[in-house]
Scaffold this active site. Structure first.
Site, PDB file in Angstrom:
ATOM      1  N   LYS A  64      34.806  52.797  37.801  1.00 33.52           N
ATOM      2  CA  LYS A  64      35.671  53.629  38.629  1.00 33.52           C
ATOM      3  C   LYS A  64      35.063  55.035  38.700  1.00 33.52           C
ATOM      4  O   LYS A  64      34.556  55.550  37.734  1.00 33.52           O
ATOM      5  CB  LYS A  64      37.060  53.751  37.992  1.00 33.52           C
ATOM      6  N   THR A  65      35.159  55.618  39.869  1.00 29.07           N
ATOM      7  CA  THR A  65      34.729  57.002  39.993  1.00 29.07           C
ATOM      8  C   THR A  65      35.802  57.751  40.752  1.00 29.07           C
ATOM      9  O   THR A  65      36.780  57.166  41.181  1.00 29.07           O
ATOM     10  CB  THR A  65      33.427  57.135  40.813  1.00 29.07           C
ATOM     11  N   ASP A 123      40.138  38.407  31.065  1.00 25.07           N
ATOM     12  CA  ASP A 123      41.560  38.553  31.398  1.00 25.07           C
ATOM     13  C   ASP A 123      42.123  37.280  32.030  1.00 25.07           C
ATOM     14  O   ASP A 123      43.326  37.135  32.180  1.00 25.07           O
ATOM     15  CB  ASP A 123      41.763  39.751  32.328  1.00 25.07           C
ATOM     16  N   THR A 127      40.299  39.956  48.459  1.00 24.97           N
ATOM     17  CA  THR A 127      41.315  40.929  48.864  1.00 24.97           C
ATOM     18  C   THR A 127      40.713  42.231  49.385  1.00 24.97           C
ATOM     19  O   THR A 127      41.432  43.127  49.797  1.00 24.97           O
ATOM     20  CB  THR A 127      42.243  41.261  47.684  1.00 24.97           C
ATOM     21  N   LYS A 137      49.438  45.321  37.988  1.00 28.29           N
ATOM     22  CA  LYS A 137      50.638  45.945  37.428  1.00 28.29           C
ATOM     23  C   LYS A 137      51.768  46.068  38.428  1.00 28.29           C
ATOM     24  O   LYS A 137      52.895  45.727  38.180  1.00 28.29           O
ATOM     25  CB  LYS A 137      50.361  47.336  36.863  1.00 28.29           C
ATOM     26  N   HIS A 193      32.997  42.316  39.659  1.00 25.40           N
ATOM     27  CA  HIS A 193      32.601  40.982  40.102  1.00 25.40           C
ATOM     28  C   HIS A 193      31.144  40.703  39.747  1.00 25.40           C
ATOM     29  O   HIS A 193      30.751  39.577  39.543  1.00 25.40           O
ATOM     30  CB  HIS A 193      32.724  40.869  41.631  1.00 25.40           C
ATOM     31  N   ARG A 236      51.862  43.743  46.369  1.00 20.65           N
ATOM     32  CA  ARG A 236      51.014  42.660  46.844  1.00 20.65           C
ATOM     33  C   ARG A 236      50.837  42.814  48.342  1.00 20.65           C
ATOM     34  O   ARG A 236      51.687  42.420  49.116  1.00 20.65           O
ATOM     35  CB  ARG A 236      51.656  41.318  46.534  1.00 20.65           C
ATOM     36  N   GLN A 287      45.955  28.035  40.065  1.00 21.27           N
ATOM     37  CA  GLN A 287      44.582  28.188  39.596  1.00 21.27           C
ATOM     38  C   GLN A 287      44.148  26.934  38.842  1.00 21.27           C
ATOM     39  O   GLN A 287      43.004  26.489  38.946  1.00 21.27           O
ATOM     40  CB  GLN A 287      44.466  29.436  38.721  1.00 21.27           C
ATOM     41  N   LYS A 305      37.966  50.370  31.217  1.00 27.61           N
ATOM     42  CA  LYS A 305      37.278  49.688  32.293  1.00 27.61           C
ATOM     43  C   LYS A 305      36.217  50.579  32.902  1.00 27.61           C
ATOM     44  O   LYS A 305      36.456  51.748  33.174  1.00 27.61           O
ATOM     45  CB  LYS A 305      38.276  49.290  33.378  1.00 27.61           C
ATOM     46  N   HIS A 363      32.956  44.387  43.945  1.00 26.00           N
ATOM     47  CA  HIS A 363      32.642  45.594  43.184  1.00 26.00           C
ATOM     48  C   HIS A 363      31.928  45.209  41.900  1.00 26.00           C
ATOM     49  O   HIS A 363      31.686  44.031  41.644  1.00 26.00           O
ATOM     50  CB  HIS A 363      33.903  46.427  42.927  1.00 26.00           C
TER      51      HIS A 363
END
Length: 410
Positions: free
Chosen positions: A232-233, A194, A42, A84, A50, A88, A173, A229, A47
């Site tokens: 993230k920055t 998750d 996507t 959340k 992954h 999409r 899946q 998590k 990142h």
RNA sequence: GGAUGGGUUCCCGAGCGGCCAAAGGGAGCGGACUGUAAAUCCGUUGUCACAGACUACGAUGGUUCGAAUCCAUCCCCAUCCA
């Protein structure tokens, strides 16, 4: 005698949940196992989240097993509902293929895709031509709604609402796993914790429909010690693509992880022997910085190559440890147009360099005393750089304690 | 399809005709302290030509001197009923 990769993954803290621990460990110990992890293309870069998955794949491959990276160009076509919002963003098939090819490039740094090695497959190959009626009859019958609802991830969704679409995602899946089992003899699906119920759904499907063994295993998500998590920055995710997250920023992110998180990061994100990982993680007080340096350098090397890692390290030392070599620090080159338009006003320059997100932001930073030009605190919002300052090597402006940018004429 | 309750700034969440660029909390950013750490304390967090102006409270119209707040229509979400 090689160590069982199951133990390796366990020792390094990857393992979260496994459907049949003994059976799987036994299997991994005696034969080459084909396994897969799915990635939804996507975005045009992977990142750091992954990357943990890639590391688990790499450990498996090094232990002689065969990885399949499944690109979810089919599932991503309708969007993953596990997020959340219902934002999409629908992407074209072409866009998804472009992203997938970016993924492969990044994956090949860590996985060996040469003949007989890792393999990359696209679930669009079997999902696009799928017929709904056939799917419902062949696959749908194997999924019990009762059981799905009993799963944790759906249980708390029940309060917020759950669409048929979301449950359908689980079927798709599961179907992926079944297809891979049939086509490639894949018997194990791995993934982030998750994904546990989705992964388990696929393994169950194979066991019931094919009467064959299949395994589900989840690995740890990259979180801080207090469960948030990581990755993230202020500028967004820690991307593996240097265009989306500069090597310097990447290096700095790891150089700055919290004390309690270093050991975990070293274990999950590098291949350093665990003895060394534990030694570094246990360094007392200020010495723990050594562990962070190792983490930052090692990981940056893995992702961007040694040369780039060295540059980032040199730049960091120049800025923080009084090193002399300033040649590699982040630089912003101003065009003549930008110079003319802004008159080199500091607020504008801060925005050009990305140090401030808007002129208002820049203004606030200066007023709050957080901006330094060549190590002198900027006195007022009104100041501008002197044209002479941006000639040659330019000037270094600093925001706060950690964000630097060299400004010079293009 | 019916009933009810909702959609507010990065997130959660108050406000329910002017004093609202919008309480409080979270998160981010800056300052002090430090080890390029954590914790703590202080400041700050729409944009801009910054003592002022402009754009914002699901969407579009309307009522008012004046709307996030009232009315209409529409869209979306949740809960219960079908």
């Amino acid at each position: 005698m090689e160590r069982n990769v199951y133990d390796v993954l366990e020792e390094r803290g990857f393992l979260k949940q496994c459907s049949h621990p003994e059976e799987l460990k036994d299997l991994l110990g005696k034969e080459k196992v084909t396994f897969y992890i799915g990635f939804d293309p996507t975005a045009d870069s992977l990142h750091i989240g992954h990357y943990v998955q890639l590391m688990s794949m790499a450990h498996m491959q090094r232990a002689g097993h065969k990885p399949i990276a499944l690109l979810g160009n089919g599932t991503a076509f309708i969007g993953d509902p596990s997020g959340k919002t219902d934002m999409r963003s629908l992407m074209s098939k072409e866009q998804l293929m472009h992203n997938a090819s970016c993924f492969q490039k990044q994956m090949s740094r860590l996985l060996d895709f040469s003949e007989g090695g890792a393999q990359m497959v696209y679930n669009g190959d079997w999902l696009y031509p799928l017929n709904f009626l056939d799917f419902m009859r062949d696959i749908g019958v194997y999924f019990s709604v009762n059981r799905m609802l009993a799963a944790d991830c759906y249980k708390n969704r029940l309060e917020r609402g759950l669409t048929f679409f979301e449950m359908g995602y689980m079927l798709m899946q599961g179907y992926d796993f079944l297809e891979l089992n049939r086509r490639h003899g894949c018997v194990l699906q791995m993934g982030g914790d998750d994904q546990w119920s989705n992964i388990l759904g696929g393994a169950d499907l194979i066991r019931r429909k094919e009467q064959k063994p299949a395994f589900a295993l989840t690995t740890a998500l990259l979180t801080t010690s207090d469960g948030k998590k990581m990755g993230k920055t202020e500028k967004g995710a820690i991307w593996l693509d240097a265009e989306k997250c500069s090597v310097y920023d990447f290096y700095q992110y790891w150089r700055n992880v919290a004390d309690q998180d270093v050991e975990n990061c070293l274990a999950l994100l590098t291949f350093l022997p665990m003895d060394e990982v534990r030694r570094l993680g246990a360094l007392p007080g200020e010495e723990i910085n050594e562990a962070k340096r190792v983490l930052a350098y090692t990981l940056t090397t893995q992702v961007h190559g040694e040369e780039e890692a060295k540059k980032a390290q040199t730049a960091a030392e120049a800025l923080f440890a009084g090193g002399a070599d300033l040649s590699n620090i982040p630089t912003c080159e101003l065009t003549q147009e930008q110079i003319d338009a802004s008159g080199l006003r500091l607020t504008d320059v801060l925005v050009f360099s990305g140090l401030a997100s808007s002129k208002s932001d820049a203004r606030r930073l200066i007023e709050g005393g957080g901006v330094f030009v060549a190590d002198e605190k900027a006195a007022s919002v009104a100041v501008a750089l002197e044209p002479a300052q941006i000639e040659g090597d330019g000037v270094i402006i600093r925001k706060g304690k950690k964000s630097y940018c060299r400004i010079r004429r293009a």
